[in-house]
Design an enzyme around this catalytic site. Sequence first.
Site, PDB file in Angstrom:
ATOM      1  N   LEU A 177       0.838  -1.207   0.000  1.00  0.00           N
ATOM      2  CA  LEU A 177       0.000   0.000   0.000  1.00  0.00           C
ATOM      3  C   LEU A 177       0.874   1.258   0.000  1.00  0.00           C
ATOM      4  CD1 LEU A 177      -2.990   0.962   0.228  1.00  0.00           C
ATOM      5  CD2 LEU A 177      -2.637   1.025   2.715  1.00  0.00           C
ATOM      6  N   ASP A 202       6.352  -4.620  14.220  1.00  0.00           N
ATOM      7  CA  ASP A 202       5.952  -4.123  12.901  1.00  0.00           C
ATOM      8  C   ASP A 202       5.278  -2.756  13.010  1.00  0.00           C
ATOM      9  OD1 ASP A 202       5.197  -5.124   9.881  1.00  0.00           O
ATOM     10  OD2 ASP A 202       3.558  -3.981  10.778  1.00  0.00           O
ATOM     11  N   HIS A 236       7.544  -1.738  10.106  1.00  0.00           N
ATOM     12  CA  HIS A 236       6.869  -2.182   8.889  1.00  0.00           C
ATOM     13  C   HIS A 236       7.553  -1.690   7.617  1.00  0.00           C
ATOM     14  CE1 HIS A 236       3.516  -3.779   6.638  1.00  0.00           C
ATOM     15  NE2 HIS A 236       3.433  -2.648   5.966  1.00  0.00           N
ATOM     16  N   SER A 281       3.510  -6.671   2.352  1.00  0.00           N
ATOM     17  CA  SER A 281       2.342  -6.031   2.951  1.00  0.00           C
ATOM     18  C   SER A 281       1.082  -6.372   2.159  1.00  0.00           C
ATOM     19  CB  SER A 281       2.579  -4.515   3.036  1.00  0.00           C
ATOM     20  OG  SER A 281       1.595  -3.887   3.823  1.00  0.00           O
ATOM     21  N   GLN A 282       0.360  -5.358   1.678  1.00  0.00           N
ATOM     22  CA  GLN A 282      -0.858  -5.611   0.911  1.00  0.00           C
ATOM     23  C   GLN A 282      -0.581  -6.475  -0.312  1.00  0.00           C
ATOM     24  OE1 GLN A 282      -4.003  -2.419   0.078  1.00  0.00           O
ATOM     25  NE2 GLN A 282      -2.969  -2.562  -1.921  1.00  0.00           N
TER      26      GLN A 282
END
Length: 462
Positions: free
Chosen positions: A205, A388, A443, A271-272
């Site tokens: 993202l 994270d 993250h 991630s996404q």
Amino acid sequence: MDCSACLLPRPRDAVECSTAPPVPACVTGDAGTVVRESPGRDGEARPLAASPLPSVTPRRALRTPSPPPAGSSLGGSKQQAQRSPRTQARWELASSRSLRCRSGVFLAKPGVVPPPGWAWGQSRPSWGRGSGCASLSLRVGGVFPTTPKCGPSRLPGGSMLGRRGLRLPPVGILLLLPFLPPPLPPAAPAPHRAAYKPVIVVHGLFDSSYSFRHLLEYINETHPGTVVTVLDLFDGRESLRPLWEQVQGFGEAVAPIMAKAPQGVHLICYSQGGLVCRALLSVMDEHNVDSFISLSSPQMGQYGDTDYLKWLFPTSMRSNLYRICYSPWGQEFSICNYWHDPHHDDLYLNASSFLALINGERDHPNATAWRKNFLRVGRLVLIGGPDDGVITPWQSSFFGFYDANETVLEMEEQLVYLRDSFGLKTLLARGAIVRCPMAGISHTAWHSNRTLYETCIEPWLS
């Protein structure tokens, strides 16, 4: 004319000599065999038995002596040469697969059948002198004939062959031959190392391909020559588009890469992007993913207040965000496609148009086919950590998630695992799931941390 006058010994496959000149002919037979023709006394060419070629591979471009001048031949008189124009034909390479007779030079190339009466060799011919026979002595770098050419001949330079025999080297040189060092054996070929499988990287993202420059450096250092593709699609705000739209776009970009890598590819999805990749593995019937590396991805969904959510929905908290995300309008945003509110599980199952489908939590006609496709993956590597700061709960990176009391249940306690709804239990049973938790990494640092790469990513990039 008798060939016994030649001072050089006759080859084993020599044919009977004829006073008529030899006639070259284009070779159209199988590789490794030369079909020669010898003219009779009436000038007509008669075929002779085919003779096998020595299996010698030329190491470099071969050179041949200059052709005899017009009006002369190897083994015939000037009048015979005039009566037989084919004696003036010389060979030239027309292409890598065919030869043709025409005025020119015989260009010897590997993989091409030589002309009649000639064979591949590691020598360059020089002209010797014999009693009525033209023979060839061998020097490094050329070809040699398989039969002697009899009769008075003219040398390439125009001089006639004499009848006093071959000019032999001095005796002193012959005496030194036993003391010369033996030739060196050919060098052993370098061991062949199999090429690394291509790597495909899918961002997350609000990300772009530039964020993975450090990861590219690490792969280049440890696996030189690896083809790495960071897909530059749905960057920045475009990453908020519905995930099924992104799956279609990334699928169109990934398919040609897979088609060119029959040995398989590796997926690194951040991630996404990890959810996008898992959906790809479900809907692609013939994917050949060897390692699917999920890098800090909310595989079981997201339920937490983060900076991303506050920017996107400034007036909403996680407790009431379900009102937006579980609406048709909310499902137009990627983050709502995997929003998982444990307090409204029934709304999640009915409204989620993405996560509930790829998890197999909601029945749909493609569930069986998607499960079969997902199980084609060779290995599933799950990476995440407690520091994270974005993925909530962080165990979602390992298919853990909250229950109704916001107590985290590990993967083995989740219904999707117990029911094996999309193949998670099957993968674990065959030892194809690797979990790599790492503390102390935020993250945005997962794809730039060298220690993490060497510990959790590099070992699986075969």
